[in-house]
Motif scaffolding. Structure first.
Motif, mmCIF file in Angstrom:
data_model
loop_
_atom_site.group_PDB
_atom_site.id
_atom_site.type_symbol
_atom_site.label_atom_id
_atom_site.label_comp_id
_atom_site.label_asym_id
_atom_site.label_seq_id
_atom_site.Cartn_x
_atom_site.Cartn_y
_atom_site.Cartn_z
ATOM 1 N N SER A 101 0.860 -1.175 0.000
ATOM 2 C CA SER A 101 0.000 0.000 0.000
ATOM 3 C C SER A 101 0.902 1.232 0.000
ATOM 4 C CB SER A 101 -0.890 0.006 1.240
ATOM 5 O OG SER A 101 -0.136 0.337 2.379
ATOM 6 N N ALA A 102 0.271 2.388 0.120
ATOM 7 C CA ALA A 102 1.029 3.637 0.131
ATOM 8 C C ALA A 102 1.509 3.997 1.529
ATOM 9 C CB ALA A 102 0.180 4.763 -0.432
ATOM 10 N N ARG A 103 1.300 3.127 2.490
ATOM 11 C CA ARG A 103 1.700 3.423 3.867
ATOM 12 C C ARG A 103 3.194 3.663 3.952
ATOM 13 N NH1 ARG A 103 1.271 -2.352 4.040
ATOM 14 N NH2 ARG A 103 -0.924 -2.311 4.638
ATOM 15 N N SER A 104 3.581 4.423 4.925
ATOM 16 C CA SER A 104 5.000 4.608 5.211
ATOM 17 C C SER A 104 5.609 3.276 5.615
ATOM 18 C CB SER A 104 5.173 5.616 6.343
ATOM 19 O OG SER A 104 6.477 5.550 6.881
ATOM 20 N N ILE A 105 6.854 3.078 5.280
ATOM 21 C CA ILE A 105 7.515 1.836 5.677
ATOM 22 C C ILE A 105 7.569 1.717 7.195
ATOM 23 C CG2 ILE A 105 9.893 2.681 5.688
ATOM 24 C CD1 ILE A 105 10.603 -0.085 4.343
ATOM 25 N N LEU A 106 7.470 2.837 7.891
ATOM 26 C CA LEU A 106 7.452 2.786 9.353
ATOM 27 C C LEU A 106 6.216 2.044 9.861
ATOM 28 C CD1 LEU A 106 8.689 6.365 10.282
ATOM 29 C CD2 LEU A 106 10.003 4.244 10.173
ATOM 30 N N ALA A 107 5.161 2.048 9.068
ATOM 31 C CA ALA A 107 3.950 1.332 9.462
ATOM 32 C C ALA A 107 4.195 -0.173 9.493
ATOM 33 C CB ALA A 107 2.810 1.653 8.501
ATOM 34 N N LEU A 108 5.203 -0.616 8.764
ATOM 35 C CA LEU A 108 5.486 -2.046 8.724
ATOM 36 C C LEU A 108 6.161 -2.544 9.997
ATOM 37 C CD1 LEU A 108 6.588 -2.398 5.002
ATOM 38 C CD2 LEU A 108 4.428 -3.107 6.033
ATOM 39 N N THR A 109 6.397 -1.654 10.943
ATOM 40 C CA THR A 109 6.886 -2.083 12.254
ATOM 41 C C THR A 109 5.749 -2.598 13.131
ATOM 42 O OG1 THR A 109 6.663 0.101 13.270
ATOM 43 C CG2 THR A 109 8.735 -0.359 12.143
ATOM 44 N N ILE A 110 4.531 -2.432 12.676
ATOM 45 C CA ILE A 110 3.348 -2.761 13.465
ATOM 46 C C ILE A 110 2.791 -4.099 13.015
ATOM 47 C CG2 ILE A 110 1.026 -2.020 14.123
ATOM 48 C CD1 ILE A 110 1.980 0.858 13.561
ATOM 49 N N ARG A 111 2.628 -5.021 13.927
ATOM 50 C CA ARG A 111 2.191 -6.375 13.591
ATOM 51 C C ARG A 111 0.843 -6.403 12.892
ATOM 52 N NH1 ARG A 111 2.134 -9.402 19.138
ATOM 53 N NH2 ARG A 111 0.974 -10.841 17.829
ATOM 54 N N GLN A 112 -0.043 -5.494 13.271
ATOM 55 C CA GLN A 112 -1.407 -5.550 12.763
ATOM 56 C C GLN A 112 -1.499 -5.274 11.268
ATOM 57 O OE1 GLN A 112 -0.478 -4.314 15.672
ATOM 58 N NE2 GLN A 112 -1.688 -5.588 17.070
ATOM 59 N N HIS A 113 -0.462 -4.741 10.669
ATOM 60 C CA HIS A 113 -0.491 -4.469 9.233
ATOM 61 C C HIS A 113 -0.241 -5.726 8.398
ATOM 62 C CE1 HIS A 113 -1.175 -0.210 9.312
ATOM 63 N NE2 HIS A 113 -0.128 0.008 10.088
ATOM 64 N N TYR A 114 0.168 -6.807 9.058
ATOM 65 C CA TYR A 114 0.527 -8.014 8.318
ATOM 66 C C TYR A 114 -0.651 -8.981 8.296
ATOM 67 C CZ TYR A 114 5.284 -6.279 8.471
ATOM 68 O OH TYR A 114 6.408 -5.505 8.304
ATOM 69 N N ARG A 115 -0.865 -9.556 7.129
ATOM 70 C CA ARG A 115 -1.991 -10.469 6.975
ATOM 71 C C ARG A 115 -1.579 -11.928 7.134
ATOM 72 N NH1 ARG A 115 -6.355 -9.861 2.198
ATOM 73 N NH2 ARG A 115 -6.779 -8.041 3.483
ATOM 74 N N TYR A 116 -0.372 -12.259 6.692
ATOM 75 C CA TYR A 116 0.053 -13.651 6.697
ATOM 76 C C TYR A 116 1.339 -13.802 7.504
ATOM 77 C CZ TYR A 116 -3.125 -13.655 2.732
ATOM 78 O OH TYR A 116 -4.219 -13.509 1.923
ATOM 79 N N TRP A 117 1.412 -14.940 8.206
ATOM 80 C CA TRP A 117 2.571 -15.206 9.057
ATOM 81 C C TRP A 117 3.105 -16.609 8.789
ATOM 82 C CZ3 TRP A 117 4.706 -11.743 12.535
ATOM 83 C CH2 TRP A 117 4.003 -10.542 12.713
ATOM 84 N N GLY A 118 4.425 -16.726 8.864
ATOM 85 C CA GLY A 118 5.056 -18.033 8.800
ATOM 86 C C GLY A 118 5.058 -18.683 10.170
ATOM 87 N N GLN A 119 5.586 -19.896 10.239
ATOM 88 C CA GLN A 119 5.493 -20.682 11.464
ATOM 89 C C GLN A 119 6.610 -20.379 12.462
ATOM 90 O OE1 GLN A 119 7.152 -21.543 8.912
ATOM 91 N NE2 GLN A 119 8.831 -22.884 9.507
ATOM 92 N N GLY A 120 7.631 -19.665 12.058
ATOM 93 C CA GLY A 120 8.716 -19.331 12.969
ATOM 94 C C GLY A 120 9.886 -20.282 12.873
#
Length: 127
Positions: A101-120
């Motif tokens: 999206s057009a969000r600032s890359i700083l927004a990507l520090t926030i977990r809630q912006h992510y839709r998919y997660w790997g298993q770790g």
């Protein structure tokens, strides 16, 4: 999209590891990608993020200058190169994908912006 993290392991302080996160699907290039980690007894914290195009990256202060994040959209993979590892880097590392999206890359520090997660993948650094 499904994410598969790998590359964790056991290393002595000062050593290096490279984590990989492989994504399924043909739309990998439309996702901003990030890495988070969770140390024992602590909350999951931001580590690094990269734009869908690879044009911009952002790092947590705690890893800046030691970790490098890159991506290969042709291989649907992001790589987290970790150098000069410290015992405090010990954690389970998770990769995540956020719809670009057009969000600032700083927004990507926030977990809630992510839709998919790997298993770790576990990283253990001994002193």
């Amino acid at each position: 999209v499904q994410l598969q993290a790998s590359g964790g392991g056991f290393v002595q302080a000062g050593g290096s590891l490279r984590l990989s996160c492989a994504a399924s699907g043909r739309t990998f290039g439309t996702y901003d990608m990030g890495w988070f980690r969770r140390a024992p007894g602590k909350e999951r914290e931001f580590v690094a993020a990269i734009r869908w195009s690879g044009s911009n990256t952002h790092y947590a202060d705690s890893v800046k200058g030691r970790f490098t994040l890159a991506r290969d959209n042709g291989k649907n993979t992001v790589y987290l190169e970790m150098n000069s590892l410290k015992p405090e880097d010990t954690a389970v590392y998770y990769c995540a994908a956020a719809i670009k999206s057009a969000r600032s890359i700083l927004a990507l520090t926030i977990r809630q912006h992510y839709r998919y997660w790997g298993q770790g993948t576990q990283v253990t650094v001994s002193s």
